[in-house]
Design a protein around this motif. Structure first.
Motif, PDB file in Angstrom:
ATOM      1  N   MET A 126       4.107  -5.287  -2.649  1.00 25.24           N
ATOM      2  CA  MET A 126       2.931  -5.255  -1.776  1.00 25.24           C
ATOM      3  C   MET A 126       1.658  -4.930  -2.546  1.00 25.24           C
ATOM      4  SD  MET A 126       4.399  -3.295   1.600  1.00 25.24           S
ATOM      5  CE  MET A 126       5.749  -3.963   2.561  1.00 25.24           C
ATOM      6  N   PHE A 127       1.810  -4.316  -3.721  1.00 22.06           N
ATOM      7  CA  PHE A 127       0.632  -3.920  -4.501  1.00 22.06           C
ATOM      8  C   PHE A 127       0.263  -4.960  -5.552  1.00 22.06           C
ATOM      9  CE2 PHE A 127       2.648  -0.021  -3.003  1.00 22.06           C
ATOM     10  CZ  PHE A 127       1.572   0.618  -2.400  1.00 22.06           C
ATOM     11  N   ARG A 128       0.891  -6.120  -5.504  1.00 20.60           N
ATOM     12  CA  ARG A 128       0.560  -7.147  -6.484  1.00 20.60           C
ATOM     13  C   ARG A 128      -0.802  -7.774  -6.212  1.00 20.60           C
ATOM     14  NH1 ARG A 128       5.612 -11.143  -6.846  1.00 20.60           N
ATOM     15  NH2 ARG A 128       4.200 -12.081  -8.372  1.00 20.60           N
ATOM     16  N   THR A 129      -1.237  -7.737  -4.957  1.00 15.67           N
ATOM     17  CA  THR A 129      -2.531  -8.306  -4.607  1.00 15.67           C
ATOM     18  C   THR A 129      -3.086  -7.561  -3.407  1.00 15.67           C
ATOM     19  OG1 THR A 129      -3.713 -10.353  -4.005  1.00 15.67           O
ATOM     20  CG2 THR A 129      -1.518 -10.007  -3.048  1.00 15.67           C
ATOM     21  N   LEU A 130      -4.370  -7.715  -3.146  1.00 11.48           N
ATOM     22  CA  LEU A 130      -5.031  -7.131  -1.982  1.00 11.48           C
ATOM     23  C   LEU A 130      -5.589  -8.257  -1.134  1.00 11.48           C
ATOM     24  CD1 LEU A 130      -6.152  -4.814  -0.279  1.00 11.48           C
ATOM     25  CD2 LEU A 130      -8.147  -4.748  -1.799  1.00 11.48           C
ATOM     26  N   LYS A 131      -5.037  -8.438   0.037  1.00 10.87           N
ATOM     27  CA  LYS A 131      -5.483  -9.470   0.961  1.00 10.87           C
ATOM     28  C   LYS A 131      -6.157  -8.789   2.147  1.00 10.87           C
ATOM     29  CE  LYS A 131      -3.881 -13.607   3.383  1.00 10.87           C
ATOM     30  NZ  LYS A 131      -2.687 -14.420   3.745  1.00 10.87           N
ATOM     31  N   VAL A 132      -7.485  -8.890   2.203  1.00 12.19           N
ATOM     32  CA  VAL A 132      -8.255  -8.159   3.204  1.00 12.19           C
ATOM     33  C   VAL A 132      -7.891  -8.601   4.617  1.00 12.19           C
ATOM     34  CG1 VAL A 132     -10.586  -7.564   3.967  1.00 12.19           C
ATOM     35  CG2 VAL A 132     -10.112  -7.875   1.537  1.00 12.19           C
ATOM     36  N   SER A 133      -7.516  -9.861   4.801  1.00 12.09           N
ATOM     37  CA  SER A 133      -7.200 -10.366   6.137  1.00 12.09           C
ATOM     38  C   SER A 133      -5.809  -9.963   6.614  1.00 12.09           C
ATOM     39  CB  SER A 133      -7.320 -11.891   6.160  1.00 12.09           C
ATOM     40  OG  SER A 133      -6.423 -12.481   5.228  1.00 12.09           O
ATOM     41  N   SER A 134      -5.032  -9.295   5.765  1.00  9.82           N
ATOM     42  CA  SER A 134      -3.674  -8.900   6.126  1.00  9.82           C
ATOM     43  C   SER A 134      -3.610  -7.393   6.371  1.00  9.82           C
ATOM     44  CB  SER A 134      -2.693  -9.286   5.014  1.00  9.82           C
ATOM     45  OG  SER A 134      -1.430  -8.712   5.240  1.00  9.82           O
ATOM     46  N   PRO A 135      -3.334  -6.946   7.612  1.00  6.19           N
ATOM     47  CA  PRO A 135      -3.200  -5.504   7.860  1.00  6.19           C
ATOM     48  C   PRO A 135      -2.090  -4.866   7.032  1.00  6.19           C
ATOM     49  CG  PRO A 135      -3.413  -6.703   9.930  1.00  6.19           C
ATOM     50  CD  PRO A 135      -3.242  -7.737   8.855  1.00  6.19           C
ATOM     51  N   MET A 136      -1.015  -5.612   6.761  1.00  4.99           N
ATOM     52  CA  MET A 136       0.073  -5.066   5.957  1.00  4.99           C
ATOM     53  C   MET A 136      -0.372  -4.810   4.526  1.00  4.99           C
ATOM     54  SD  MET A 136       3.180  -4.033   5.667  1.00  4.99           S
ATOM     55  CE  MET A 136       4.148  -4.653   7.051  1.00  4.99           C
ATOM     56  N   SER A 137      -1.116  -5.749   3.949  1.00  2.00           N
ATOM     57  CA  SER A 137      -1.594  -5.581   2.582  1.00  2.00           C
ATOM     58  C   SER A 137      -2.591  -4.431   2.483  1.00  2.00           C
ATOM     59  CB  SER A 137      -2.226  -6.878   2.085  1.00  2.00           C
ATOM     60  OG  SER A 137      -2.755  -6.726   0.784  1.00  2.00           O
ATOM     61  N   VAL A 138      -3.559  -4.409   3.393  1.00  2.00           N
ATOM     62  CA  VAL A 138      -4.557  -3.340   3.383  1.00  2.00           C
ATOM     63  C   VAL A 138      -3.897  -1.989   3.641  1.00  2.00           C
ATOM     64  CG1 VAL A 138      -6.622  -2.439   4.530  1.00  2.00           C
ATOM     65  CG2 VAL A 138      -6.422  -4.881   4.067  1.00  2.00           C
ATOM     66  N   GLY A 139      -2.940  -1.965   4.581  1.00  3.26           N
ATOM     67  CA  GLY A 139      -2.253  -0.723   4.885  1.00  3.26           C
ATOM     68  C   GLY A 139      -1.449  -0.193   3.714  1.00  3.26           C
ATOM     69  N   SER A 140      -0.868  -1.092   2.934  1.00  5.87           N
ATOM     70  CA  SER A 140      -0.103  -0.656   1.764  1.00  5.87           C
ATOM     71  C   SER A 140      -1.006   0.037   0.755  1.00  5.87           C
ATOM     72  CB  SER A 140       0.589  -1.854   1.121  1.00  5.87           C
ATOM     73  OG  SER A 140       1.482  -2.472   2.022  1.00  5.87           O
ATOM     74  N   TRP A 141      -2.186  -0.511   0.525  1.00  2.73           N
ATOM     75  CA  TRP A 141      -3.117   0.108  -0.416  1.00  2.73           C
ATOM     76  C   TRP A 141      -3.666   1.421   0.130  1.00  2.73           C
ATOM     77  CZ3 TRP A 141      -3.956  -0.941  -5.387  1.00  2.73           C
ATOM     78  CH2 TRP A 141      -3.489  -2.169  -5.878  1.00  2.73           C
ATOM     79  N   ILE A 142      -3.876   1.488   1.449  1.00  2.92           N
ATOM     80  CA  ILE A 142      -4.304   2.753   2.049  1.00  2.92           C
ATOM     81  C   ILE A 142      -3.236   3.817   1.852  1.00  2.92           C
ATOM     82  CG2 ILE A 142      -4.799   3.899   4.242  1.00  2.92           C
ATOM     83  CD1 ILE A 142      -6.160   1.343   5.163  1.00  2.92           C
ATOM     84  N   LEU A 143      -1.990   3.438   2.091  1.00  6.29           N
ATOM     85  CA  LEU A 143      -0.879   4.377   1.898  1.00  6.29           C
ATOM     86  C   LEU A 143      -0.783   4.817   0.443  1.00  6.29           C
ATOM     87  CD1 LEU A 143       1.639   5.862   2.911  1.00  6.29           C
ATOM     88  CD2 LEU A 143       2.936   3.740   2.537  1.00  6.29           C
ATOM     89  N   GLY A 144      -0.974   3.883  -0.492  1.00  8.42           N
ATOM     90  CA  GLY A 144      -0.908   4.241  -1.900  1.00  8.42           C
ATOM     91  C   GLY A 144      -2.006   5.207  -2.308  1.00  8.42           C
ATOM     92  N   ALA A 145      -3.253   4.924  -1.908  1.00  9.83           N
ATOM     93  CA  ALA A 145      -4.368   5.813  -2.248  1.00  9.83           C
ATOM     94  C   ALA A 145      -4.210   7.170  -1.578  1.00  9.83           C
ATOM     95  CB  ALA A 145      -5.689   5.170  -1.830  1.00  9.83           C
ATOM     96  N   PHE A 146      -3.775   7.157  -0.334  1.00 12.30           N
ATOM     97  CA  PHE A 146      -3.573   8.424   0.381  1.00 12.30           C
ATOM     98  C   PHE A 146      -2.500   9.265  -0.307  1.00 12.30           C
ATOM     99  CE2 PHE A 146      -1.120  10.934   3.364  1.00 12.30           C
ATOM    100  CZ  PHE A 146      -2.095  11.663   4.024  1.00 12.30           C
ATOM    101  N   SER A 147      -1.388   8.660  -0.644  1.00  5.35           N
ATOM    102  CA  SER A 147      -0.279   9.399  -1.249  1.00  5.35           C
ATOM    103  C   SER A 147      -0.681  10.000  -2.587  1.00  5.35           C
ATOM    104  CB  SER A 147       0.927   8.481  -1.426  1.00  5.35           C
ATOM    105  OG  SER A 147       1.371   7.974  -0.176  1.00  5.35           O
ATOM    106  N   ALA A 148      -1.474   9.257  -3.366  1.00  3.01           N
ATOM    107  CA  ALA A 148      -1.918   9.790  -4.656  1.00  3.01           C
ATOM    108  C   ALA A 148      -2.797  11.018  -4.464  1.00  3.01           C
ATOM    109  CB  ALA A 148      -2.660   8.714  -5.431  1.00  3.01           C
ATOM    110  N   GLY A 149      -3.781  10.918  -3.579  1.00  2.00           N
ATOM    111  CA  GLY A 149      -4.667  12.056  -3.344  1.00  2.00           C
ATOM    112  C   GLY A 149      -3.946  13.235  -2.726  1.00  2.00           C
ATOM    113  N   ALA A 150      -3.114  12.987  -1.711  1.00  2.00           N
ATOM    114  CA  ALA A 150      -2.388  14.073  -1.062  1.00  2.00           C
ATOM    115  C   ALA A 150      -1.391  14.715  -2.019  1.00  2.00           C
ATOM    116  CB  ALA A 150      -1.672  13.549   0.186  1.00  2.00           C
ATOM    117  N   GLY A 151      -0.796  13.907  -2.898  1.00  2.00           N
ATOM    118  CA  GLY A 151       0.171  14.448  -3.844  1.00  2.00           C
ATOM    119  C   GLY A 151      -0.460  15.408  -4.831  1.00  2.00           C
TER     120      GLY A 151
END
Length: 366
Positions: A126-151
């Motif tokens: 899911m992190f191979r690309t960022l597709k702005v029109s895809s909620p799944m793609s955007v959500g994956s990057w949100i989850l990744g950034a959130f997890s890094a900061g929260a961690g």
């Protein structure tokens, strides 16, 4: 009896004269006979069906792990936001507990997502690309950034809690330097993390989810707030959990209002799965527990009772989980009956024609 829009162009029919039957006083047909003045329906009532009884809309292959992910994602987002507020106000106990709750919920939620995907590499893809029109793609990057900061923020608190016994070496200074910015990143991503799952569901052709696309994210954010507040009420002493109680009460009230508004604005047919069967039972209990948990949080603020705080917090978390699972399973069940697809579709088409839009097709959705 069926009617047609062309009936208005037919000329009026002359009234028929009734002729009595010979040998019967007063004329009229014999008992049980048709007198010709009543027309029988020649076309049976319409029954919605599909080819070979297959669903018109294909159901997504989502099961209970996705419901767990929806719930834990909301808990993680709300906890990170609560922890950032505690950081700004100097509430160390609430900050530590909320940070650990945030990273714990995000980790377990990511595990549930990987379990549903089947193979871990699918999550990494899911992190191979960022597709702005895809909620799944955007959500994956949100989850990744959130997890890094929260961690990063959670590790800093755990290191302090253990008396700096973690084997960090020279990285401890960098960790202290990055702690506050990392917590800020998690707080910025908190609301999108809690809301994007609502967009993810409603951005499908599923009739129930799509009908709730205007309000589902608000329901999920409110649900996440009361769940995060409830978890902090369970893990944090009453004296330090004041902001958590405020968040829980606000979230419970907002969830009840947002859920009512969502159901009123949905197509009545598409909203039926939210009220029937197992999803209806779960959502009804979610509303009851939200009200009870919110009242318990108010009572805990007055009485300062740890028992009341824990009980109300557990009720709020349960209510949030039931909301996510209820909405998930209502959408999954709505694809099995063609009526939930066809009737709202025909109603949307008629509304568009009333507005003068005539160059569309019956498959057009707004």
């Amino acid at each position: 009896m069926t009617v047609s829009e062309f009936d208005s162009y037919r000329p009026p029919e002359k009234p028929r004269r009734r002729r009595g039957r010979r040998g019967r006083p007063g004329g009229g047909p014999r008992p049980g006979a048709l007198d010709g003045s009543r027309e029988m329906a020649m076309v049976p009532e319409v029954e919605f069906s599909s080819y070979y009884n297959r669903p018109i809309v294909k159901a997504p292959p989502w099961e209970s792990p996705i419901g767990i992910y929806l719930f834990l994602g909301g808990v993680a987002g709300g906890s990170a936001l609560l922890g950032f507020g505690a950081q700004l106000t100097g509430n160390d106990t609430l900050r530590r507990n909320s940070r650990i709750s945030a990273v714990g919920a995000a980790s377990l939620g990511a595990g549930a997502l990987v379990l549903d995907l089947g193979r871990p590499e699918r999550f990494l893809n899911m992190f191979r690309t960022l597709k702005v029109s895809s909620p799944m793609s955007v959500g994956s990057w949100i989850l990744g950034a959130f997890s890094a900061g929260a961690g990063v923020a959670a590790v800093a608190d755990v290191d302090r809690m253990t008396g700096e016994r973690l084997p960090l070496g020279p990285l401890r200074g960098l960790l202290r330097l990055m702690e506050a910015p990392a917590a800020g990143v998690a707080a910025v991503c908190a609301a999108p993390l809690a809301a994007y799952t609502g967009v993810l569901l409603s951005d499908t052709a599923n009739p129930t989810w799509n009908a709730a696309k205007e309000d589902l994210s608000f329901v999920f954010v409110s649900s996440a707030s009361m769940a995060a507040g409830g978890l902090a009420m369970v893990t944090t002493p009453v004296a330090d959990a004041g902001p958590a109680r405020v968040l829980a009460i606000t979230g419970a009230a907002a969830e009840l209002v947002a859920d009512e508004v969502m159901e009123r604005r949905m197509d009545p047919v598409a909203a039926e799965p939210l009220h029937h069967g197992a999803p209806g039972t779960m959502l009804r209990w979610a509303k009851r527990l939200s009200a009870v948990g919110g009242a318990g949080a108010v009572l805990a603020s007055v009485t300062r009772s740890r028992t009341v705080a824990v009980a109300s917090g557990a009720a709020l978390m349960t209510a949030s989980a039931l909301t996510r699972f209820g909405v998930l399973h209502a959408g999954l069940e709505s694809v099995h009956d063609p009526r939930y697809v066809i009737e709202p579709q025909k109603r949307r088409l008629e509304q568009r024609r009333q507005r003068g839009v005539t160059d569309d097709s019956i498959t057009t959705a707004e």
